[in-house]
Design an enzyme around this catalytic site. Structure first.
Site, PDB file in Angstrom:
ATOM      1  N   ASP A   1       0.620  -0.819  -0.230  1.00 59.73           N
ATOM      2  CA  ASP A   1      -0.004   0.470   0.383  1.00 59.73           C
ATOM      3  C   ASP A   1       0.988   1.388  -0.276  1.00 59.73           C
ATOM      4  OD1 ASP A   1      -2.391   2.244   0.008  1.00 59.73           O
ATOM      5  OD2 ASP A   1      -3.067   0.937   1.622  1.00 59.73           O
TER       6      ASP A   1
HETATM    7  C1  BGC Z   1      -5.054   3.151  -0.073  1.00 57.15           C
HETATM    8  C2  BGC Z   1      -5.278   2.490  -0.618  1.00 57.15           C
HETATM    9  C3  BGC Z   1      -4.637   3.272  -2.441  1.00 57.15           C
HETATM   10  C4  BGC Z   1      -3.704   3.843  -2.154  1.00 57.15           C
HETATM   11  C5  BGC Z   1      -3.510   4.142  -3.640  1.00 57.15           C
HETATM   12  C6  BGC Z   1      -3.952   4.130  -0.393  1.00 57.15           C
HETATM   13  O1  BGC Z   1      -3.723   5.194   0.819  1.00 57.15           O
HETATM   14  O2  BGC Z   1      -4.599   2.567   0.849  1.00 57.15           O
HETATM   15  O3  BGC Z   1      -6.181   1.695  -1.420  1.00 57.15           O
HETATM   16  O4  BGC Z   1      -5.237   2.123  -3.576  1.00 57.15           O
HETATM   17  O5  BGC Z   1      -3.716   4.747  -1.346  1.00 57.15           O
HETATM   18  O6  BGC Z   1      -4.411   5.626  -3.501  1.00 57.15           O
END
Ligand code: BGC
Length: 759
Positions: free
Chosen positions: A267
């Site tokens: 993530d």
């Molecule tokens: C979120 C993810 C997301 C990623 C990219 C993170 O803060 O938890 O779900 O895909 O950001 O935007």
């Protein structure tokens, strides 16, 4: 899609070819299919320098990672997910302001789940997958499939269900649909990202049985049955290790047990070490290269890390690159992302997701003699596509509930008047820093602000003068959002005061809740003879809602989670395991909002490191959601699986047989009403003589059945016997305990119509 120009034809043919090519070749298991190019891939790896390999293992831009330009291997392009293709963003998630990147905004996760329709989940994934190809994307960051453990969860609206069987069925079909369109699905957030409070540091303490039976089930299914090509390890820790470096989750379970052959990507901001992540199963660091850059090269060069570990990761990345055909530059982004075909899918899902919670006085559907409707509440004009941090969609258009009602009312010659009724709470950009500019009289300063007397008086006057009142309550995306959990599930900004006053002015009231998660309805319910859960329902949400309210279609959604009577009754609260201790802030979100905080990334990292490690101990064990309420006999407001129709259904007696390794249960289901309607029949199993702790009953199978007025259909629900196994913490494996079970079939977890005993 209108095939007018040659460019359009090329785009469409390209998408179709990808879909076809992908689903025609079907050797081995879905995961094994990813290995068919391994020979070629190994030859490529043999030609690569260590620097080239490591270049593939971290972000190139905020939404891409490097290919191997020297060998003609293209970059991998990512997009959020999960309710539509996110607009094109530059570093810091700043929108690039393109003109063709408006996508279809789909109903959010809990709304899709309320359809209880794996078929619609397939179409949903497929529609997003097709639009992702139009944008030139290889991987969509979705579906988001964690279990809804907490009613207050900031991402409850993104996730599907508190039940693993329902969540798994939807996750599998979403993934298949998306990948059949030629786009890789990245299932997230693996695993146990069930709270936003301290999400970047929290250590989830959970026993293996709970993890296997509840929290990992949707992931296991998406990998094995859905063939997901990409997995996103979550921000949090599980039993002491960050998910991005959790060898038990990523190596032992995901790869060794489930046979995952694709790639993992952390993530965004969720990578925490070089050696830990390298040995703990991570392929790509998103974002940055402080761990999987020079430090990784050095670790190999100084002998700390075997280059074979790097090769294995590059192989996994290349498998995905080979399975997903890059969209040619001159084909991508040549037509608008949102397409009529996908808009139609979003529309159908919205129609089937709306849940009629209560209809005591038969206020719905809107009676023919209603000539004037007062629509009260700002949530009627709220658009819900944007907001919620990463999950916002720049939608091509969005029909609000008020617009939907106005359009439908006009056809029926019904007058509609509107008043905002209450102020709405809006998150201030910059996470708590006061925003400059004029004060908006319709925006509240806090969630707890009481009703505004002037807005209330205006609303009551309209209510008195109308034949019917439709009150729009609920939350918004400033209240339910990634990055924080709600403090409670109370209706915000004095909504309870408003509904009471409206009811006193005119008791012909129906309430529509526009929210992604559950709310506390104890104060609203006595003043609301009809209640509808309307969700954040995609770009046609307002149209679909109006059709249900006016009775053009019967409501057919069922709750994918419980509405507790009060928050404290819910398992994580009742066992005192949430909220734990710690800062409560979402530190990783702050790292991407440096402009708002005024701190540097290094200062924030230092601050994070100085905090004590927060812990979240899952004390309720397997008793998540309805499993807890049923087993502990705790009354709820609306039960899991609940949802009324405008007709009644009759369930006939059950017959049960075992066919090979499956149990099949058949019965007649009859629509007793005078309109076409869908019913979601649900099958639960109760263990009668188990030696281990069991929930009172557990969902095992379900089916959405369409029935014409007066029609009867014979329905067969089936589930594999292996579903009855439990995870044994002693022997560390699944055990199928012999014994008696009771099969319960009904319209909701608390509305069982027929049952049968079996061995
Ligand atoms: C979120 C993810 C997301 C990623 C990219 C993170 O803060 O938890 O779900 O895909 O950001 O935007």
């Amino acid at each position: 899609i209108n095939l007018q120009s040659t460019t359009m034809k090329r785009v469409i043919l390209f998408v179709a070819a990808c879909a076809l090519g992908f689903s025609c070749s079907q050797p081995q298991s879905l995961q094994d299919r990813l290995t068919i190019h391994d020979k070629e891939i190994n030859e490529i790896i043999a030609q690569m320098t260590l620097e080239e390999k490591v270049e593939m293992m971290h972000s190139k831009t905020i939404m891409s990672s490097e290919g191997v330009p020297r060998l003609g291997i293209q970059d991998i392009k990512y997009a959020d997910g999960p309710f539509g293709v996110r607009e094109e963003v530059a570093d810091g998630f700043r929108p690039k302001g393109w003109s063709l990147d408006s996508a279809t905004y789909f109903p959010t996760g809990s709304a899709l789940a309320a359809t209880w329709s794996p078929e619609l989940a397939y179409d949903y994934g497929n529609g997003i997958g097709v639009e992702a190809r139009l944008r030139g994307k290889d991987i969509m960051l979705g579906p988001a499939i964690n279990i809804q453990r907490l009613p207050v969860g900031g991402r409850t609206y993104e996730y599907f269900s508190e039940d693993p069987i329902l969540a798994a069925a939807l996750a599998v079909q979403y993934t298949l649909g998306m990948q059949d369109a030629g786009t890789a699905a990245c299932v997230k957030h693996y695993a146990l990202n069930n709270q936003e409070t301290n999400r970047g540091t929290v250590n989830v303490i959970v026993d293996e049985r709970t993890m296997r039976e509840i929290y990992l089930k949707p992931f296991e299914a998406a990998i094995k049955e859905g063939g997901a090509m990409c997995v996103m390890p979550a921000y949090n820790k599980v039993n002491g290790f960050y998910c991005s470096e959790n060898a038990h989750l990523n190596n032992e379970i995901l790869r060794d047990e489930w046979g995952f052959k694709g790639m993992t990507v952390s993530d965004w901001g969720g990578t925490h070490s070089t050696m830990g992540a390298a040995l703990g199963g991570l392929c790509v660091q998103m974002t940055g290269d402080n761990y999987f850059g020079q430090a990784l090269i050095d670790s190999v060069r100084n002998g700390a890390l075997d280059e074979a570990v790097v090769d294995a990761k590059v192989r996994e990345i290349l498998r995905l690159r080979f399975a997903i055909e890059p969209v040619p530059e001159d084909v991508a982004n040549t037509i608008m992302t949102s397409q009529p075909e996908t808009q139609k899918i979003a529309y159908e899902i919205a129609q089937k997701s709306i849940v009629l919670l209560k209809n005591e006085a038969g206020n719905l559907p809107i009676a023919k003699d209603v000539k004037k409707i007062a629509v009260i509440g700002q949530n009627a004009v709220l658009t819900t596509a944007a907001g919620g941090i990463g999950e916002g969609v720049k939608t091509l258009y969005e029909i609000s509930p008020l617009e939907g009602i106005q359009a439908r009312a006009e056809k029926a010659g019904v007058e509609v008047v509107y008043a905002p009724g209450y102020k709405n709470y809006q998150m201030r950009m910059g996470w708590g820093r006061p925003s400059a500019g004029p004060v908006n009289p319709l925006v509240a300063n806090s969630i707890d602000e009481p009703a505004d007397p002037a807005l209330l008086a205006e609303a009551v006057a309209l209510a008195k003068d109308a034949d019917m009142v439709i009150f729009f309550g609920g939350t918004n995306k400033s209240i339910e959002t990634e990055g924080s959990d709600r403090k409670n599930i109370d209706l915000p900004c004095g909504q309870n005061e408003v509904i009471k006053a409206l009811y006193e002015a005119n008791p012909n009231v129906a309430t529509v809740l526009i929210s992604g998660g559950p709310t506390d309805l104890r104060y609203l319910a006595p003043y609301s003879p009809a209640i509808v859960q309307g969700w954040w329902n995609g770009l046609e949400g307002g149209t679909a809602l109006a059709e249900v309210l006016f009775g053009d279609i019967a409501p057919s959604g069922k709750l994918p989670f419980t509405f507790p009577l009060k928050l404290e009754d819910s398992p994580a609260y009742a066992t005192g395991s949430f909220p734990g201790e710690g800062s409560g802030e979402d530190l990783f979100t702050l790292m991407y909002r440096l402009d708002a905080t005024g701190y540097t990334r290094e200062q924030i990292q230092e601050y994070i490191a100085s905090l004590p490690d927060p812990v979240s101990e899952y004390r309720e064990g397997i008793l998540v959601g309805y499993r807890w309420f049923d087993t502990k006999d705790v009354p709820v407001m609306y039960a899991f699986g609940h949802g009324l129709s405008y007709v009644d259904f009759e369930y006939g007696a059950l017959t049960c047989k075992q066919k090979k390794d499956k149990i099949q249960v058949s019965f007649d289901l009859k629509n007793l009403g005078n309109m076409e309607a869908d019913e979601v029949a649900q099958l639960y199993v109760k263990r009668l003589d188990s030696k281990v702790e069991r929930a009172e009953k557990e969902l095992e199978a379900f089916e959405r059945v369409a029935l014409k007025a007066g029609e009867t259909k014979n329905v067969t629900l089936e589930f594999p016997v292996s579903e009855l196994a439990h995870w044994d913490n002693e022997t560390n494996g699944w055990v199928l305990e012999p014994g008696k079970i009771e099969i319960l079939v009904g319209s909701a977890s608390n509305d069982i119509r027929q049952s049968i005993h079996t061995e």
